[in-house]
Design an enzyme around this catalytic site. Sequence first.
Site, PDB file in Angstrom:
ATOM      1  N   SER A   1       0.826  -1.215   0.000  1.00 40.60           N
ATOM      2  CA  SER A   1       0.000   0.000   0.000  1.00 40.60           C
ATOM      3  C   SER A   1       0.859   1.264   0.000  1.00 40.60           C
ATOM      4  CB  SER A   1      -0.938   0.009   1.209  1.00 40.60           C
ATOM      5  OG  SER A   1      -1.857  -1.057   1.134  1.00 40.60           O
TER       6      SER A   1
ATOM      7  N   ASN B   1      -5.609  -8.087  -2.243  1.00 39.97           N
ATOM      8  CA  ASN B   1      -5.278  -8.456  -0.873  1.00 39.97           C
ATOM      9  C   ASN B   1      -4.352  -7.502  -0.142  1.00 39.97           C
ATOM     10  OD1 ASN B   1      -6.772 -10.890  -1.032  1.00 39.97           O
ATOM     11  ND2 ASN B   1      -5.086 -11.856  -2.124  1.00 39.97           N
ATOM     12  N   TYR B   2      -3.493  -6.776  -0.872  1.00 33.99           N
ATOM     13  CA  TYR B   2      -2.447  -6.026  -0.177  1.00 33.99           C
ATOM     14  C   TYR B   2      -2.424  -4.530  -0.448  1.00 33.99           C
ATOM     15  CZ  TYR B   2      -0.991 -10.680   0.936  1.00 33.99           C
ATOM     16  OH  TYR B   2      -0.996 -11.975   1.387  1.00 33.99           O
ATOM     17  N   ILE B   3      -2.897  -4.093  -1.596  1.00 32.34           N
ATOM     18  CA  ILE B   3      -2.974  -2.650  -1.847  1.00 32.34           C
ATOM     19  C   ILE B   3      -4.295  -2.139  -1.295  1.00 32.34           C
ATOM     20  CG2 ILE B   3      -3.159  -0.877  -3.630  1.00 32.34           C
ATOM     21  CD1 ILE B   3      -1.340  -2.551  -5.393  1.00 32.34           C
TER      22      ILE B   3
END
Length: 918
Positions: free
Chosen positions: A666, A875-877
Amino acid sequence: MSSSDDDRPLARTHKANGITNAFTLGHPPKSKDIISESVDKAMDKANPPAAHGAPGISIRNGPVDEMDIDGPVVNSKVNGKRKARSSMGNGKSYKEASEGDDDEANPLSKRRRVSKGKNKAEVDSDSDDAPLVSKKLKTKPPTLVRKPVKASETAIGESEDSDAPLGEKLAKKKADIQKSAAKEAKAIRKDEKEHPKTKANGTASSKKRKSQINGVKKEESDDDGPLAKKAPAKKKANLKTEASPKKKGKTSKVETKEDEEAEAEEEEYRWWEDPTKGDGTKKWTTLEHAGVVFPPEYQTLPSNVQMLYEGKPVRMAPGAEEIAGFFGSMLNSTHNIENPTFQKNFFDDFTKMLKETGGATDRNGNKVNIKEFSKCDFQPIFNYYDAQRTEKKALPAAEKKRLKAEKDAAEAPYMYCMWDNRKQKVGNFRVEPPGLFRGRGDHPKTGRVKKRVDPEQITINIGKEGKVPAPPEGHRWKEIKHDQEGTWLAMWQENINAAYKYVMLAANSDVKGQSDFKKFEKARELKKHIDHIRKDYNAELKDKVMANRQRATAVYLIDQFALRAGNEKGEDEADTVGCCSLKFEHVTLKPPNKVIFDFLGKDSIRFYDEVEVDDQVFKNLKLFKKSPKSDGDEIFDRLTTSALNKHLSNYMNGLTAKVFRTYNASFTMSKLLQDMKSTGSIAEKIVDYNEANRKVAILCNHKRTVAAGHESQMEKLGDRIKGLKYQKWRIKQMMLDIDPKIKKKKEKEEGDDYFRLDEELEEIWIHEHQNFLVEEERQKIEKKFNKENEKLQADGGKEMKHKELEERLEEADRLAKKYKKENKTGKVEAEGKGPTVEKCEGNLVKLDQRINTMLFQAKDKENNKEVALGTSKINYIDPRLTVVFSKKFDVPIEKFFSKTLREKFDWAIKSVDEDWEF
């Protein structure tokens, strides 16, 4: 963490001739408590500093040369699997299990099916974040090494605007981003120190908002969580909280509609703006729901459909027949049925059930002893189920619609629940049907029978005042709970891994949204502490205490290369590992500073990565692998996942190893977006976004090997582009047919090759493409004819006869004749009503736009062939960053998020504008 903090007993040793021997009592060797200065200096001399840039970028999938140290062994099982430590338990309570990974919410039936003849291990690699190797690791001796497919020298391509490899440029970019992170962390702490009355999330508590939303008084800022940068609220002229001049006279219908929409928006529950939600452990006050839907009971096969043993049909009890049907129905899934582990596990459970149900008999009732899998023939069963599937597909659209309507009506009561008097959509309310467990990757239990779940195994969670749903007739529930701290509605334990399965709320529900929201807010909070953490672990890389040095090295690997922390496994679980549970054979050292990781990661998917590390980290890993350690021995033998997470929580409440993955992705994306200036068409802007996403995936090591079907997909896309170029050529020839004099004019304006056939459009390809277009026209005509007939049938009308279809198909025949004539004469007659040169030129402009869009898509697809974009994006950003890009550069959010994802990230779409920052 000192050596005394380790929660496992040290290996018992005794000394012989002054040498500590760890093998005498059968215990694995263990690293020494303290690293002596002499050992440190000796290793420094043996490992001179490497001449390299900033470490931290994967160089995997490039050439893997033969190694002169630590020859890699793939997933060796020497000395057995990693055993569960006494400090960690093997099982989970229903509360603990409910906080598991999102992957569990995706049933196997939803995952991509692998068609026959393709790479059997090809899966939707975007669904998992571990770098994937698309080649299946078959159950062969563990010493077999399978190297990933070779790509380019750098594995991530060359930069378009310089001769430097993209990897080299990104390594420098990563270093710059980490410096920026340290600077930002200091700025945040300084700001908090100077404004002590301001909360950690940057919102002043003293100021009140005039308006109220959801009945909750809001702060002056619109901030939605810790460290959020205030985003100016968008004014809505039709909100009741703002005074608007009233118009005299009658209110128009448009105004009324707008007022209704505004009122609905006012009443919408925006939980992310409600500071009272999510602070306590109590998740709900009232809860009502209808329970679960059970799969239909097993229907026995017709008497003429039987499994063959040694070529002869055999009869068996329904219980055994059902299991035989599980295997027989999936003969087209060669990826599973050809797997020796799958076959063995299935046959063990099948023969066990045969014994329990009286065995098998032939037509005359004589006992048949089924003891060899190779003599079983399930083809008759497959033929029966395959015919049923084909018959179902062939049903008229009206019948399919009717059946679906009946199914939806029957399931309607289960689709929603009342959660604190609010209607919330339930996720998967269906109990999984029995079948054969497939698992992912090289799972040791693949092929085992998933038993039917009975009501007696299911625990219902409901409010005390709620009406308990009735179980099926003749059954009862295992237990009724009123767990207000749980977010589950029903729960049971499956028989394969003894894991708890849950019925939860849907991804777009408030509760699920709050879970995602908290996850990304936790990552944003890490911004404030990341500089301290990195400074500390870099210092501890040289710590004399072995436990501290191992912990620092593990945090380095987790932060820089997105390795999972790793959890303990029991004897009957897959031999999967993470950072803390790496063994000797999983790490190969290649001087001066390259490290190769090769192990089974999450879901038994192979993780293979070649990286450059800091010199001290390389030295530490060599020390942790020092003799007498060998295959099967742990590298981080003085570290556990729980101890690592406990240490991290000292920096920030709730900080665990997995937060680093979310933070790094992110924060990196946010920095890339700040510098981005995206222009051009929507297609070009999407490429810009995907390019940023690709950099994030590379920087965070969310890589994959090139999918087996990539080349064929690129070929199809290339054919589509060539098809449009052929269409352009035909339109230009039509212009000549309309006005032959235009040839000189156009060639003078556009060049001598304006009317020339594109070089890549070879004669053989053109003939194949023409045949394809003719066949495509036939299929369109047939499809339209069938659809019209179905509509007539549904409306009670008379169906059209086959003669009508034959007459319509003559159009395809005319098209074939036209192409044949064009090939012979080299001329194309103008088509359409009143064709003109101007119309042709307009069509050429449209075709050029389509070609450019496809060229961007092809470039995008090729650039991203080795990168798991979906993993980073979903899932991650932080999804709010994608929303920022969408609003900032005016690209519809539909271009990035599917309908399901838009529902899942509804909170993100509605909570920020283009000025929001991570």
